[in-house]
Design a protein around this motif. Structure first.
Motif, mmCIF file in Angstrom:
data_model
loop_
_atom_site.group_PDB
_atom_site.id
_atom_site.type_symbol
_atom_site.label_atom_id
_atom_site.label_comp_id
_atom_site.label_asym_id
_atom_site.label_seq_id
_atom_site.Cartn_x
_atom_site.Cartn_y
_atom_site.Cartn_z
ATOM 1 N N THR A 42 12.423 -0.541 -0.513
ATOM 2 C CA THR A 42 11.419 0.353 -1.083
ATOM 3 C C THR A 42 11.246 1.618 -0.245
ATOM 4 O O THR A 42 11.087 2.710 -0.782
ATOM 5 N N GLU A 84 6.906 -2.109 -12.782
ATOM 6 C CA GLU A 84 7.982 -2.648 -11.960
ATOM 7 C C GLU A 84 9.241 -2.801 -12.783
ATOM 8 O O GLU A 84 9.208 -3.250 -13.913
ATOM 9 N N ASP A 91 11.110 -1.996 -4.970
ATOM 10 C CA ASP A 91 10.024 -2.065 -5.940
ATOM 11 C C ASP A 91 9.648 -0.628 -6.332
ATOM 12 O O ASP A 91 9.021 0.090 -5.555
ATOM 13 N N ALA A 93 7.541 0.578 -8.592
ATOM 14 C CA ALA A 93 6.101 0.835 -8.716
ATOM 15 C C ALA A 93 5.454 1.000 -7.339
ATOM 16 O O ALA A 93 4.639 1.905 -7.139
ATOM 17 N N ALA A 94 5.810 0.135 -6.390
ATOM 18 C CA ALA A 94 5.254 0.247 -5.041
ATOM 19 C C ALA A 94 5.702 1.543 -4.372
ATOM 20 O O ALA A 94 4.915 2.209 -3.698
ATOM 21 N N ALA A 97 3.694 4.391 -5.879
ATOM 22 C CA ALA A 97 2.322 4.381 -5.360
ATOM 23 C C ALA A 97 2.274 4.919 -3.936
ATOM 24 O O ALA A 97 1.419 5.757 -3.602
ATOM 25 N N LEU A 98 3.184 4.466 -3.083
ATOM 26 C CA LEU A 98 3.227 4.941 -1.700
ATOM 27 C C LEU A 98 3.539 6.431 -1.647
ATOM 28 O O LEU A 98 2.909 7.188 -0.899
#
Length: 163
Positions: A42, A84, A91, A93-94, A97-98
């Motif tokens: 990620t 996801e 990932d 989606a992660a 977001a980050l």
């Protein structure tokens, strides 16, 4: 306009290797200033699309009732959700977001997924997923052209839609 193309997947898990297969299919077909990569995790993904105007991600999609080889396209602008995509160490989606928290998210994220079923250990895509690779590569090229991203030399967009 800054762009990047990202192929997610593990080439040693059969159909999960579709992202890297599309990246290889695009070799030499994109302008030199458009990086392509296969992230290991990620954090690699967050780094790969940092500050880009458009990031194009290619990944395998596993469904309850799959139609192997079917291609789907999802575009996300601004701060809309991305969902996801895969079940591996990357990932999406992660990462999105980050990236948003860090202020480095791409302005536009386009995800192409290919439905597949065979993720057993081994090398080689199933026939339906293998047949989808050139369609996805052409769709990625068309996406870059529609976003006014430079293309190399004499090649032209195919104008074909992903089906």
């Amino acid at each position: 306009m800054r762009a990047t193309v990202i192929g997610i997947g593990n080439e040693f898990r059969r159909d999960d290797g579709v992202g890297p297969a599309v990246v290889r299919a695009l070799s030499g077909r994109l302008a030199a200033e458009i990086p392509v990569c296969i992230p290991a995790d990620t954090v690699d993904l967050v780094t790969a699309w940092s500050g880009t105007d458009i990031a194009i991600v290619v990944d395998l999609l596993q469904c309850a009732r799959p139609r192997p080889g079917r291609v789907r396209r999802v575009a996300t602008d601004g701060f809309a959700g991305a969902g996801e995509v895969g079940g591996h160490r990357v990932d999406v989606a992660a990462a999105l977001a980050l990236s948003r928290v860090l202020g480095t998210a791409p302005r536009r994220l386009v995800t192409f997924t290919v439905e597949g079923t065979d993720v057993r250990s081994g090398v080689g895509l199933s026939t339906p997923v293998w047949r989808a690779v050139p369609r996805v590569a052409a769709a990625v090229e068309a996406e870059l052209v529609s976003g006014s991203v430079p293309r190399p030399g004499p090649s032209r967009p195919t104008g074909r839609r992903v089906r």
